[in-house]
Design a protein around this motif. Structure first.
Motif, mmCIF file in Angstrom:
data_model
loop_
_atom_site.group_PDB
_atom_site.id
_atom_site.type_symbol
_atom_site.label_atom_id
_atom_site.label_comp_id
_atom_site.label_asym_id
_atom_site.label_seq_id
_atom_site.Cartn_x
_atom_site.Cartn_y
_atom_site.Cartn_z
ATOM 1 N N SER A 82 0.829 -1.196 0.000
ATOM 2 C CA SER A 82 0.000 0.000 0.000
ATOM 3 C C SER A 82 0.868 1.252 0.000
ATOM 4 C CB SER A 82 -0.913 0.019 1.226
ATOM 5 O OG SER A 82 -1.643 1.239 1.276
ATOM 6 N N ASP A 83 0.548 2.178 -0.898
ATOM 7 C CA ASP A 83 1.263 3.448 -0.936
ATOM 8 C C ASP A 83 0.329 4.611 -0.627
ATOM 9 O OD1 ASP A 83 -0.290 3.533 -3.187
ATOM 10 O OD2 ASP A 83 1.348 3.983 -4.591
ATOM 11 N N ARG A 84 -0.847 4.291 -0.083
ATOM 12 C CA ARG A 84 -1.794 5.359 0.221
ATOM 13 C C ARG A 84 -1.466 6.012 1.552
ATOM 14 N NH1 ARG A 84 -5.956 3.780 3.784
ATOM 15 N NH2 ARG A 84 -7.251 5.481 3.004
ATOM 16 N N THR A 85 -1.927 7.226 1.715
ATOM 17 C CA THR A 85 -1.745 7.970 2.962
ATOM 18 C C THR A 85 -3.093 8.050 3.664
ATOM 19 O OG1 THR A 85 0.023 9.284 1.970
ATOM 20 C CG2 THR A 85 -0.968 10.130 4.003
ATOM 21 N N PRO A 86 -3.258 7.344 4.789
ATOM 22 C CA PRO A 86 -4.547 7.318 5.486
ATOM 23 C C PRO A 86 -4.760 8.600 6.291
ATOM 24 C CG PRO A 86 -2.948 6.088 6.735
ATOM 25 C CD PRO A 86 -2.238 6.556 5.489
ATOM 26 N N PRO A 87 -5.924 8.766 6.910
ATOM 27 C CA PRO A 87 -6.134 9.919 7.797
ATOM 28 C C PRO A 87 -5.039 9.986 8.857
ATOM 29 C CG PRO A 87 -8.192 8.760 7.420
ATOM 30 C CD PRO A 87 -7.112 7.909 6.821
ATOM 31 N N PRO A 88 -4.571 11.185 9.206
ATOM 32 C CA PRO A 88 -3.468 11.311 10.169
ATOM 33 C C PRO A 88 -3.803 10.651 11.510
ATOM 34 C CG PRO A 88 -3.907 13.406 9.085
ATOM 35 C CD PRO A 88 -5.032 12.489 8.711
ATOM 36 N N ALA A 89 -2.849 9.900 12.034
ATOM 37 C CA ALA A 89 -2.969 9.297 13.363
ATOM 38 C C ALA A 89 -1.555 9.202 13.922
ATOM 39 C CB ALA A 89 -3.625 7.926 13.303
ATOM 40 N N TYR A 90 -1.270 9.965 14.971
ATOM 41 C CA TYR A 90 0.089 10.006 15.504
ATOM 42 C C TYR A 90 0.502 8.657 16.069
ATOM 43 C CZ TYR A 90 4.243 11.878 17.752
ATOM 44 O OH TYR A 90 5.541 12.117 18.117
ATOM 45 N N PHE A 91 -0.459 7.935 16.658
ATOM 46 C CA PHE A 91 -0.171 6.624 17.236
ATOM 47 C C PHE A 91 -0.965 5.548 16.500
ATOM 48 C CE2 PHE A 91 0.584 9.526 20.830
ATOM 49 C CZ PHE A 91 1.894 9.183 21.139
ATOM 50 N N HIS A 92 -0.387 4.361 16.467
ATOM 51 C CA HIS A 92 -1.054 3.167 15.911
ATOM 52 C C HIS A 92 -0.316 1.974 16.493
ATOM 53 C CE1 HIS A 92 1.901 4.989 13.255
ATOM 54 N NE2 HIS A 92 0.962 5.792 12.774
ATOM 55 N N GLU A 93 -0.656 1.664 17.753
ATOM 56 C CA GLU A 93 0.156 0.685 18.484
ATOM 57 C C GLU A 93 -0.602 0.104 19.673
ATOM 58 O OE1 GLU A 93 2.593 3.377 21.673
ATOM 59 O OE2 GLU A 93 3.181 3.605 19.563
ATOM 60 N N PHE A 94 -0.106 -1.033 20.153
ATOM 61 C CA PHE A 94 -0.488 -1.556 21.462
ATOM 62 C C PHE A 94 0.730 -2.208 22.083
ATOM 63 C CE2 PHE A 94 -1.257 -5.223 18.694
ATOM 64 C CZ PHE A 94 -0.803 -6.300 19.437
ATOM 65 N N GLN A 95 0.648 -2.485 23.374
ATOM 66 C CA GLN A 95 1.774 -3.057 24.102
ATOM 67 C C GLN A 95 1.521 -4.523 24.427
ATOM 68 O OE1 GLN A 95 2.939 -0.867 27.591
ATOM 69 N NE2 GLN A 95 2.691 1.125 26.589
ATOM 70 N N ALA A 96 2.578 -5.300 24.360
ATOM 71 C CA ALA A 96 2.575 -6.645 24.923
ATOM 72 C C ALA A 96 3.534 -6.587 26.108
ATOM 73 C CB ALA A 96 3.034 -7.675 23.907
ATOM 74 N N LYS A 328 -5.657 -10.563 16.264
ATOM 75 C CA LYS A 328 -6.368 -9.810 15.227
ATOM 76 C C LYS A 328 -7.195 -8.688 15.837
ATOM 77 C CE LYS A 328 -9.797 -10.192 11.517
ATOM 78 N NZ LYS A 328 -9.180 -9.062 10.809
ATOM 79 N N ALA A 329 -7.851 -8.956 16.947
ATOM 80 C CA ALA A 329 -8.673 -7.927 17.588
ATOM 81 C C ALA A 329 -7.819 -6.743 18.042
ATOM 82 C CB ALA A 329 -9.427 -8.528 18.776
ATOM 83 N N LEU A 330 -6.637 -7.018 18.595
ATOM 84 C CA LEU A 330 -5.751 -5.944 19.049
ATOM 85 C C LEU A 330 -5.176 -5.169 17.869
ATOM 86 C CD1 LEU A 330 -3.964 -7.852 21.942
ATOM 87 C CD2 LEU A 330 -5.296 -5.748 22.207
ATOM 88 N N VAL A 331 -4.764 -5.889 16.830
ATOM 89 C CA VAL A 331 -4.215 -5.211 15.646
ATOM 90 C C VAL A 331 -5.282 -4.333 15.005
ATOM 91 C CG1 VAL A 331 -3.328 -5.562 13.307
ATOM 92 C CG2 VAL A 331 -2.409 -6.914 15.206
ATOM 93 N N ASP A 332 -6.483 -4.876 14.833
ATOM 94 C CA ASP A 332 -7.545 -4.121 14.169
ATOM 95 C C ASP A 332 -7.954 -2.889 14.979
ATOM 96 O OD1 ASP A 332 -7.516 -5.969 12.149
ATOM 97 O OD2 ASP A 332 -9.389 -6.952 12.715
ATOM 98 N N HIS A 333 -8.091 -3.046 16.288
ATOM 99 C CA HIS A 333 -8.563 -1.953 17.126
ATOM 100 C C HIS A 333 -7.494 -0.879 17.330
ATOM 101 C CE1 HIS A 333 -11.095 -0.041 20.175
ATOM 102 N NE2 HIS A 333 -10.052 -0.008 20.986
ATOM 103 N N CYS A 334 -6.271 -1.303 17.590
ATOM 104 C CA CYS A 334 -5.230 -0.364 18.015
ATOM 105 C C CYS A 334 -4.332 0.115 16.882
ATOM 106 C CB CYS A 334 -4.367 -1.006 19.101
ATOM 107 S SG CYS A 334 -5.302 -1.499 20.569
ATOM 108 N N VAL A 335 -3.855 -0.806 16.058
ATOM 109 C CA VAL A 335 -2.938 -0.430 14.972
ATOM 110 C C VAL A 335 -3.730 0.132 13.799
ATOM 111 C CG1 VAL A 335 -1.111 -1.199 13.427
ATOM 112 C CG2 VAL A 335 -1.271 -2.172 15.730
ATOM 113 N N VAL A 336 -4.620 -0.681 13.247
ATOM 114 C CA VAL A 336 -5.450 -0.224 12.133
ATOM 115 C C VAL A 336 -6.352 0.928 12.572
ATOM 116 C CG1 VAL A 336 -7.236 -0.935 10.485
ATOM 117 C CG2 VAL A 336 -5.348 -2.485 11.034
ATOM 118 N N GLY A 337 -6.754 0.906 13.842
ATOM 119 C CA GLY A 337 -7.639 1.952 14.363
ATOM 120 C C GLY A 337 -6.949 3.235 14.761
ATOM 121 N N GLY A 338 -5.624 3.289 14.678
ATOM 122 C CA GLY A 338 -4.901 4.516 14.961
ATOM 123 C C GLY A 338 -4.955 4.957 16.411
#
Length: 364
Positions: A82-96, A328-338
């Protein structure tokens, strides 16, 4: 060995064979993979006996023919970076948040099934990790991570002060972030994926130039050190810290390769922009793991060292054994969810978005 058009170049395999005959190790990267991984010379390898990055040459539970290639079943195909630029989100992460569990001279990625073959490692997360660990043995196992679904194995060379082994205290911060600008394109790790970040044979200059280098060794007000500082302030609030990032682009074909790196790649910069994207050779965007380790040691640091050598020999390993639905739930909510999530998948600055896991760190 398997017949595959995607094998490592013949030059690399030939180098590994020569190294095997000479009794030394070699690290080399295939084109478009972790190009910051240096190639070691015979002279360099001979000074680090026991600390070389060997190619897999032994059969194991996940690699029955012992050729070092563990195919993804099924492979991920048809992906375009993907080379698209999504809506700005300073964070896209979760902790283990995972605590240290034990130490051992084992490495189930580099030396599968060979107990005592490696330098000493400090293991975090899965409590059973040893030289014989496989995807099946790790998956669903007991863990020292806050989320019981994270049975992954994380490890790094043990730290010593003189002859005393210094273990990290409490849950360590292991970030799962987006390494690409289009954080909405990140997908979960495939079950059984494993890789090594860094190289125990690297020089100080190679460590500093490594694409995963963040701020080097830190203590007090001292940052960007390629080696462990000679001294740190003797205060209760001062610890020795290190951050290092992993590659986050996957070829979609192999869960491991003989050099434990070529199936992964760091991002590349989209021409004419500052955006990061995956290269065409490794088109699948996965979470970028970042180790943020802290050891309770300060004061005179002249005798502080790693089991693998000087501070710039730092490297770490990751072996994915997450329960798929939870990851998947953590990636979708936190990373993909910004979002900037804790280990429950909760962003305290956006409480209205809720949490992924309940108070017991499990899926509701």
């Amino acid at each position: 060995m398997r017949s595959s058009p995607k094998r490592l170049p013949a030059l690399l395999l030939g180098t590994a064979l020569i190294a095997s005959v000479l009794g030394i190790g070699t690290v080399a990267s295939a084109a478009n993979s972790d190009s910051s991984a240096p190639t070691t010379s015979t002279a360099a390898a001979s000074t680090h006996t026991g600390h070389v990055m060997a190619a897999s040459t032994k059969a194991s539970g996940d690699d029955p023919d012992g050729d070092g290639y563990i195919p993804a079943v099924p492979p991920v195909t048809g992906v375009t970076p993907s080379d698209r630029t999504p809506p700005p989100a300073y964070f896209h992460e979760f902790q283990a948040n995972c605590s240290a569990t034990h130490t051992a001279p084992d490495d189930p990625i580099v030396y599968p099934g060979q107990f005592g073959k490696s330098h000493d490692h400090t293991f975090m997360g899965n409590k059973s990790t040893n030289a014989a660990s496989t995807t099946a043995s790790l998956y669903g196992g007991a863990t020292a991570c806050k989320a019981p679904a994270d049975a992954s194995a994380y490890w790094m060379p043990s730290l010593f002060k003189g002859d005393q082994k210094i273990l990290p205290v409490g849950p360590q911060t292991i970030y799962y972030k987006s390494g690409v600008t289009d954080y909405t394109s990140v997908r979960p790790f495939p079950k059984g994926l494993r890789f090594v970040v860094g190289n125990p044979m690297q020089s100080a200059q190679e460590f500093r130039a490594h694409k995963g280098f963040v701020e080097g060794w830190e203590c007090g007000d001292s940052f960007f050190n390629t080696d462990i500082p000679a001294s740190c302030p003797s205060r209760p609030d001062v610890q020795l810290n290190l951050r290092m990032q992993a590659p986050s682009c996957w070829d979609g074909k192999y869960l491991d390769t003989p050099d434990h790196k070529s199936h992964m790649s760091y991002t590349v910069v989209k021409p004419g922009t500052n955006d990061n994207m995956c290269p065409a050779s490794h088109p699948v965007a996965l979470p970028m793991i970042e180790f943020k380790m802290a050891w309770p040691v300060n004061g005179d640091m002249s005798q502080v060292r790693l089991a693998s050598g000087r501070g710039y020999s730092f490297h770490y390993d990751f072996f994915n054994a997450w329960e798929e639905r939870t990851l998947k739930a953590l990636v979708d909510h936190c990373v993909v969810g910004g979002l900037q999530c804790d280990a429950r998948g909760y962003d305290e600055t956006k409480p209205q978005r809720g949490a992924v896991l309940n108070a017991d760190y499990r899926l509701p």
